[in-house]
Design an enzyme around this catalytic site. Structure first.
Site, PDB file in Angstrom:
ATOM      1  CE  LYS A   1      -1.733  -1.487   3.505  1.00  0.00           C
ATOM      2  NZ  LYS A   1      -2.119  -1.960   4.782  1.00  0.00           N
TER       3      LYS A   1
ATOM      4  NE  ARG B   1      -4.490  -1.159  10.427  1.00  0.00           N
ATOM      5  CZ  ARG B   1      -3.504  -0.763   9.623  1.00  0.00           C
ATOM      6  NH1 ARG B   1      -3.603   0.340   8.938  1.00  0.00           N
ATOM      7  NH2 ARG B   1      -2.425  -1.490   9.500  1.00  0.00           N
TER       8      ARG B   1
ATOM      9  NE  ARG C   1       7.365  -3.163   5.962  1.00  0.00           N
ATOM     10  CZ  ARG C   1       6.050  -2.947   5.951  1.00  0.00           C
ATOM     11  NH1 ARG C   1       5.489  -2.434   4.869  1.00  0.00           N
ATOM     12  NH2 ARG C   1       5.304  -3.242   6.975  1.00  0.00           N
TER      13      ARG C   1
ATOM     14  NE  ARG D   1       6.418  -0.809   9.678  1.00  0.00           N
ATOM     15  CZ  ARG D   1       5.219  -0.786   9.113  1.00  0.00           C
ATOM     16  NH1 ARG D   1       5.047  -0.203   7.948  1.00  0.00           N
ATOM     17  NH2 ARG D   1       4.193  -1.348   9.720  1.00  0.00           N
TER      18      ARG D   1
ATOM     19  NE  ARG E   1       2.091  -4.914  11.103  1.00  0.00           N
ATOM     20  CZ  ARG E   1       3.268  -5.055  10.463  1.00  0.00           C
ATOM     21  NH1 ARG E   1       4.298  -5.617  11.060  1.00  0.00           N
ATOM     22  NH2 ARG E   1       3.401  -4.644   9.235  1.00  0.00           N
TER      23      ARG E   1
HETATM   24  P1  ADP Z   1       0.770  -2.380   7.950  1.00  0.00           P
HETATM   25  O1  ADP Z   1      -0.590  -2.266   7.357  1.00  0.00           O
HETATM   26  O2  ADP Z   1       1.812  -2.782   6.951  1.00  0.00           O
HETATM   27  O3  ADP Z   1       0.811  -3.242   9.176  1.00  0.00           O
HETATM   28  P2  ADP Z   1       0.657   0.451   8.723  1.00  0.00           P
HETATM   29  O4  ADP Z   1       1.771   1.420   8.571  1.00  0.00           O
HETATM   30  O5  ADP Z   1      -0.580   0.706   7.934  1.00  0.00           O
HETATM   31  O6  ADP Z   1       1.292  -0.971   8.418  1.00  0.00           O
HETATM   32  O7  ADP Z   1       0.235   0.367  10.273  1.00  0.00           O
HETATM   33  C1  ADP Z   1       1.178   0.103  11.286  1.00  0.00           C
HETATM   34  C2  ADP Z   1       0.521   0.159  12.652  1.00  0.00           C
HETATM   35  O8  ADP Z   1      -0.015   1.483  12.898  1.00  0.00           O
HETATM   36  C3  ADP Z   1      -0.683  -0.775  12.854  1.00  0.00           C
HETATM   37  O9  ADP Z   1      -0.295  -2.078  13.198  1.00  0.00           O
HETATM   38  C4  ADP Z   1      -1.414  -0.047  13.996  1.00  0.00           C
HETATM   39  O10 ADP Z   1      -0.785  -0.257  15.233  1.00  0.00           O
HETATM   40  C5  ADP Z   1      -1.231   1.421  13.640  1.00  0.00           C
HETATM   41  N1  ADP Z   1      -2.354   1.911  12.803  1.00  0.00           N
HETATM   42  C6  ADP Z   1      -2.268   2.326  11.516  1.00  0.00           C
HETATM   43  N2  ADP Z   1      -3.479   2.718  11.061  1.00  0.00           N
HETATM   44  C7  ADP Z   1      -4.359   2.529  12.062  1.00  0.00           C
HETATM   45  C8  ADP Z   1      -5.760   2.714  12.223  1.00  0.00           C
HETATM   46  N3  ADP Z   1      -6.531   3.169  11.231  1.00  0.00           N
HETATM   47  N4  ADP Z   1      -6.319   2.412  13.426  1.00  0.00           N
HETATM   48  C9  ADP Z   1      -5.580   1.962  14.430  1.00  0.00           C
HETATM   49  N5  ADP Z   1      -4.257   1.739  14.349  1.00  0.00           N
HETATM   50  C10 ADP Z   1      -3.634   2.025  13.197  1.00  0.00           C
END
Ligand code: ADP
Length: 188
Positions: free
Chosen positions: A14, A89, A128, A134, A145
């Site tokens: 994404k 989400r 990654r 990360r 996740r």
């Molecule tokens: P990925 O989808 O690859 O796990 P992201 O960068 O989208 O990575 O998200 C990393 C972390 O940030 C998530 O595991 C969560 O802890 C937090 N996060 C991101 N977006 C949201 C959201 N909309 N609501 C709650 N937590 C979020």
């Protein structure tokens, strides 16, 4: 002007595709994950609040996330369209986002889902972890996740499918190939 979401499991690409789409459509890409990571790095109050959830692969509480997104969408750069990456989400964030959208008078045009199978995702994420460092890219947190995605995010994608907003694109392949598929899907 386009207002859109990009959704998909962790590791589906994404972030990479968001950057391309935002350049091609000339709209700002807003990634909730990036905002959390920046705040964690800067040790802001928001970062301190989010850190334990992000590091554990849990969702940050909706109250925090919803407020943060609403604020971000009022910035000038979002007036000409936006691409939201990582939000909403879960179904409760969809309900909150419906309210935000009506308050700010911004209607969603399309929800783009990048699909990929779990095995490919895990190996991408492990890789990654080696390059990006990360803190949430270790194997246990990655697995968690992916579970959170299945349980919380998949139903939310289904909701947008029922609303007739969903466009699905296969996220496997070269960055360029996937980007071309996305651009085709957005024209449709
Ligand atoms: P990925 O989808 O690859 O796990 P992201 O960068 O989208 O990575 O998200 C990393 C972390 O940030 C998530 O595991 C969560 O802890 C937090 N996060 C991101 N977006 C949201 C959201 N909309 N609501 C709650 N937590 C979020």
């Amino acid at each position: 002007m386009t207002r859109m979401l990009i959704v998909g499991p962790p590791g589906a690409g994404k972030g990479t595709q968001s950057k391309r789409i935002s350049e091609e459509l000339n709209i700002v890409a807003i990634s909730t994950g990036d905002i959390f990571r920046e705040n964690i790095k800067g040790e802001t109050d928001l970062g301190k609040e989010a850190k334990k959830y992000v590091d554990a692969g849990e969702l940050v509480p909706d109250s925090v996330t919803n407020r943060m997104v609403e604020d971000r969408l009022t910035w000038d750069d979002a007036a000409e369209g936006f691409l939201l990456d990582g939000y909403p989400r879960n179904l409760s964030q969809v309900a909150a986002f419906d309210e935000i959208s009506s308050r700010l008078d911004v209607k969603l045009d399309v929800v783009l889902e990048l699909t990929a199978d779990t095995e490919e995702l895990t190996s991408r994420l492990v890789q990654r972890a080696e390059t990006d460092g990360r803190t949430d890219d270790n194997e246990d947190v990655i697995r968690h996740r992916l579970e959170v995605f299945q349980k919380e995010t998949a139903p939310m994608i289904e909701e947008y499918r029922q609303r007739g907003l969903l466009q699905q694109v296969d996220g496997l392949g070269e960055i360029e190939t996937v980007n071309a598929r996305i651009m085709d899907a957005l024209k449709a």
